[in-house]
Design a protein around this motif. Structure first.
Motif, PDB file in Angstrom:
ATOM      1  N   PHE A  36      44.425  41.732  26.611  1.00 56.24           N
ATOM      2  CA  PHE A  36      44.609  41.980  27.945  1.00 56.24           C
ATOM      3  C   PHE A  36      45.807  43.204  28.042  1.00 56.24           C
ATOM      4  O   PHE A  36      46.953  42.698  27.643  1.00 56.24           O
ATOM      5  N   SER A  37      45.787  44.280  28.606  1.00 56.93           N
ATOM      6  CA  SER A  37      46.685  45.153  28.662  1.00 56.93           C
ATOM      7  C   SER A  37      46.748  45.699  30.414  1.00 56.93           C
ATOM      8  O   SER A  37      45.824  46.257  30.602  1.00 56.93           O
ATOM      9  N   ASP A  38      47.988  45.648  30.595  1.00 61.46           N
ATOM     10  CA  ASP A  38      48.413  46.121  32.013  1.00 61.46           C
ATOM     11  C   ASP A  38      47.391  45.686  33.325  1.00 61.46           C
ATOM     12  O   ASP A  38      46.831  46.212  33.943  1.00 61.46           O
ATOM     13  N   CYS A  39      47.110  44.234  33.046  1.00 65.03           N
ATOM     14  CA  CYS A  39      46.172  43.627  33.896  1.00 65.03           C
ATOM     15  C   CYS A  39      47.064  42.970  34.957  1.00 65.03           C
ATOM     16  O   CYS A  39      48.219  42.543  34.817  1.00 65.03           O
ATOM     17  N   ASP A  40      46.660  42.950  36.242  1.00 67.30           N
ATOM     18  CA  ASP A  40      47.266  42.014  37.324  1.00 67.30           C
ATOM     19  C   ASP A  40      46.512  40.986  37.632  1.00 67.30           C
ATOM     20  O   ASP A  40      45.102  40.948  38.313  1.00 67.30           O
ATOM     21  N   PHE A  41      46.707  39.616  37.348  1.00 64.60           N
ATOM     22  CA  PHE A  41      45.756  38.334  37.656  1.00 64.60           C
ATOM     23  C   PHE A  41      46.824  37.563  38.519  1.00 64.60           C
ATOM     24  O   PHE A  41      46.797  36.224  38.855  1.00 64.60           O
ATOM     25  N   SER A  42      47.870  38.136  39.253  1.00 60.76           N
ATOM     26  CA  SER A  42      48.951  37.574  39.874  1.00 60.76           C
ATOM     27  C   SER A  42      48.104  36.380  40.892  1.00 60.76           C
ATOM     28  O   SER A  42      47.209  36.970  41.666  1.00 60.76           O
ATOM     29  N   ALA A  43      48.733  35.256  40.939  1.00 61.41           N
ATOM     30  CA  ALA A  43      47.969  34.051  41.969  1.00 61.41           C
ATOM     31  C   ALA A  43      46.652  34.023  41.677  1.00 61.41           C
ATOM     32  O   ALA A  43      46.123  33.295  42.775  1.00 61.41           O
ATOM     33  N   SER A  44      46.111  34.233  40.688  1.00 65.03           N
ATOM     34  CA  SER A  44      44.766  33.814  40.292  1.00 65.03           C
ATOM     35  C   SER A  44      44.573  32.344  39.869  1.00 65.03           C
ATOM     36  O   SER A  44      45.769  31.968  39.166  1.00 65.03           O
ATOM     37  N   LYS A  45      43.604  31.785  39.767  1.00 70.96           N
ATOM     38  CA  LYS A  45      43.358  30.303  39.441  1.00 70.96           C
ATOM     39  C   LYS A  45      42.139  30.412  38.183  1.00 70.96           C
ATOM     40  O   LYS A  45      41.247  30.839  38.552  1.00 70.96           O
ATOM     41  N   PHE A  46      42.763  29.875  37.176  1.00 73.02           N
ATOM     42  CA  PHE A  46      41.457  29.955  36.100  1.00 73.02           C
ATOM     43  C   PHE A  46      41.454  28.313  35.867  1.00 73.02           C
ATOM     44  O   PHE A  46      42.260  27.607  35.401  1.00 73.02           O
ATOM     45  N   GLN A  47      40.442  27.897  36.343  1.00 72.35           N
ATOM     46  CA  GLN A  47      40.056  26.263  36.300  1.00 72.35           C
ATOM     47  C   GLN A  47      38.981  26.169  35.209  1.00 72.35           C
ATOM     48  O   GLN A  47      38.087  26.757  34.974  1.00 72.35           O
ATOM     49  N   LYS A  48      39.453  25.040  34.353  1.00 75.59           N
ATOM     50  CA  LYS A  48      38.652  24.734  33.171  1.00 75.59           C
ATOM     51  C   LYS A  48      38.039  25.878  32.099  1.00 75.59           C
ATOM     52  O   LYS A  48      36.953  25.851  31.984  1.00 75.59           O
ATOM     53  N   CYS A  49      39.290  26.658  32.025  1.00 79.41           N
ATOM     54  CA  CYS A  49      38.718  28.062  31.073  1.00 79.41           C
ATOM     55  C   CYS A  49      39.478  27.679  29.897  1.00 79.41           C
ATOM     56  O   CYS A  49      40.118  26.802  29.473  1.00 79.41           O
ATOM     57  N   LYS A  50      39.118  28.603  28.876  1.00 78.49           N
ATOM     58  CA  LYS A  50      39.951  28.361  27.661  1.00 78.49           C
ATOM     59  C   LYS A  50      40.299  29.975  27.167  1.00 78.49           C
ATOM     60  O   LYS A  50      39.499  30.699  27.172  1.00 78.49           O
ATOM     61  N   PHE A  51      41.655  29.843  26.753  1.00 82.17           N
ATOM     62  CA  PHE A  51      42.302  31.093  25.974  1.00 82.17           C
ATOM     63  C   PHE A  51      42.285  30.819  24.842  1.00 82.17           C
ATOM     64  O   PHE A  51      43.384  30.051  24.420  1.00 82.17           O
ATOM     65  N   ILE A  52      41.845  31.412  23.742  1.00 80.47           N
ATOM     66  CA  ILE A  52      41.960  31.019  22.369  1.00 80.47           C
ATOM     67  C   ILE A  52      42.364  32.373  21.792  1.00 80.47           C
ATOM     68  O   ILE A  52      41.611  33.455  21.449  1.00 80.47           O
ATOM     69  N   ASN A  53      43.561  32.534  20.798  1.00 82.38           N
ATOM     70  CA  ASN A  53      44.126  33.625  20.255  1.00 82.38           C
ATOM     71  C   ASN A  53      43.664  35.150  21.079  1.00 82.38           C
ATOM     72  O   ASN A  53      43.384  36.078  20.603  1.00 82.38           O
ATOM     73  N   CYS A  54      44.572  34.849  22.168  1.00 77.48           N
ATOM     74  CA  CYS A  54      44.375  36.099  22.928  1.00 77.48           C
ATOM     75  C   CYS A  54      45.791  36.770  23.274  1.00 77.48           C
ATOM     76  O   CYS A  54      46.920  36.018  23.112  1.00 77.48           O
ATOM     77  N   THR A  55      46.126  37.907  23.624  1.00 78.70           N
ATOM     78  CA  THR A  55      47.353  38.568  23.670  1.00 78.70           C
ATOM     79  C   THR A  55      47.431  39.007  24.935  1.00 78.70           C
ATOM     80  O   THR A  55      46.367  39.778  25.466  1.00 78.70           O
ATOM     81  N   PHE A  56      48.450  39.143  25.604  1.00 76.66           N
ATOM     82  CA  PHE A  56      48.778  39.759  27.027  1.00 76.66           C
ATOM     83  C   PHE A  56      49.820  40.728  26.991  1.00 76.66           C
ATOM     84  O   PHE A  56      50.867  40.382  26.494  1.00 76.66           O
ATOM     85  N   GLU A  57      49.537  42.040  27.317  1.00 74.20           N
ATOM     86  CA  GLU A  57      50.743  42.916  27.068  1.00 74.20           C
ATOM     87  C   GLU A  57      50.841  43.561  28.301  1.00 74.20           C
ATOM     88  O   GLU A  57      49.908  44.069  29.031  1.00 74.20           O
ATOM     89  N   ARG A  58      52.044  43.558  28.937  1.00 68.74           N
ATOM     90  CA  ARG A  58      52.388  44.361  30.211  1.00 68.74           C
ATOM     91  C   ARG A  58      51.498  43.783  31.389  1.00 68.74           C
ATOM     92  O   ARG A  58      51.097  44.555  32.230  1.00 68.74           O
ATOM     93  N   CYS A  59      51.374  42.585  31.375  1.00 72.46           N
ATOM     94  CA  CYS A  59      50.282  41.938  32.266  1.00 72.46           C
ATOM     95  C   CYS A  59      51.259  41.062  33.507  1.00 72.46           C
ATOM     96  O   CYS A  59      52.380  40.559  33.274  1.00 72.46           O
ATOM     97  N   ASN A  60      50.559  41.217  34.609  1.00 72.43           N
ATOM     98  CA  ASN A  60      51.482  40.190  35.725  1.00 72.43           C
ATOM     99  C   ASN A  60      50.521  38.951  35.988  1.00 72.43           C
ATOM    100  O   ASN A  60      49.402  39.046  36.492  1.00 72.43           O
ATOM    101  N   LEU A  61      51.175  37.817  35.469  1.00 72.94           N
ATOM    102  CA  LEU A  61      50.338  36.507  35.549  1.00 72.94           C
ATOM    103  C   LEU A  61      51.437  35.437  36.517  1.00 72.94           C
ATOM    104  O   LEU A  61      51.193  34.371  36.281  1.00 72.94           O
ATOM    105  N   SER A  62      52.141  36.169  37.314  1.00 69.08           N
ATOM    106  CA  SER A  62      53.019  35.504  38.313  1.00 69.08           C
ATOM    107  C   SER A  62      52.202  34.457  39.120  1.00 69.08           C
ATOM    108  O   SER A  62      50.962  35.074  39.929  1.00 69.08           O
TER     109      SER A  62
END
Length: 199
Positions: A35-61
């Motif tokens: 994930f590059s330069d993405c904005d997921f601020s205030a988003s909800k990830f329910q019952k999801c899986k993140f495996i071996n992922c990279t986030f660069e310059r992202c907004n996950l506040s």
């Protein structure tokens, strides 16, 4: 990829410049994704899986990882303010989830009571972060600012705090056996012992 859909499995894909704040996702599995330069601020990830992922310059506040599995994730130059990491699912049979944060802002976040051995914070801002009751054995917490962060009943065995600043750690209330501290900053550890230093 320009969109994310519920109950999908995304493998080895690159997501760039997605702007999806305040969204609600469920049942998604991301594996080997970037994930590059993405904005997921205030988003909800329910019952999801993140495996071996990279986030660069992202907004996950203020992102909400409720009941989601997080494993082998790298965050670089990203903003993760106000994240309650305790909402994610952390299986008890695991102690090292291979989480790494480099040049990230994690102010006002909570790792309360979590077991996350070998966690990595490098050149991060960690103001007002709650580490109470956590187990972070063998972690790397270098070149970071821990202003007003909370440590109590925290297992910090063999944690490397080299070149980090502004932490307040009571050596009687926390396990700091074999932890590393920069010489000058380590003087603050003596305050909890009521020791007065004179020149």
């Amino acid at each position: 990829m320009t969109d994310v859909k519920n109950n999908e499995h995304y493998f080895d894909l690159a997501f760039e410049k997605l702007s999806l704040p305040d969204e609600h996702y469920s049942g998604i599995e991301f594996e080997d994704c970037q994930f590059s330069d993405c904005d997921f601020s205030a988003s909800k990830f329910q019952k999801c899986k993140f495996i071996n992922c990279t986030f660069e310059r992202c907004n996950l506040s203020l992102v909400d990882f409720s009941n989601s599995n997080l494993f082998e994730l790298k965050f670089e130059d990203s903003k993760l303010v106000g994240v309650d990491w305790t909402k994610a699912t952390w299986p008890v049979y695991h102690s090292d989830f291979e989480l790494s944060f480099k040049r990230c802002i994690l102010n006002d976040s909570s790792f309360f009571g979590l077991t996350l051995n070998e966690l990595v914070f490098d050149e991060c801002k960690l103001h007002d972060v709650d580490f109470r009751g956590g187990n972070f054995v063998g972690s790397t917490m270098t070149y970071s600012d821990f202003s007003h962060s909370l440590f109590m009943g925290t297992n910090l065995q063999a944690v490397d705090f080299s070149e980090s600043t502004a932490y307040t750690i009571d050596v009687l209330e926390n396990n700091v056996k074999k932890a590393k501290f920069s010489r000058y900053e380590a003087l603050s550890l003596l305050e909890s012992l009521g020791i007065e230093l004179v020149d």
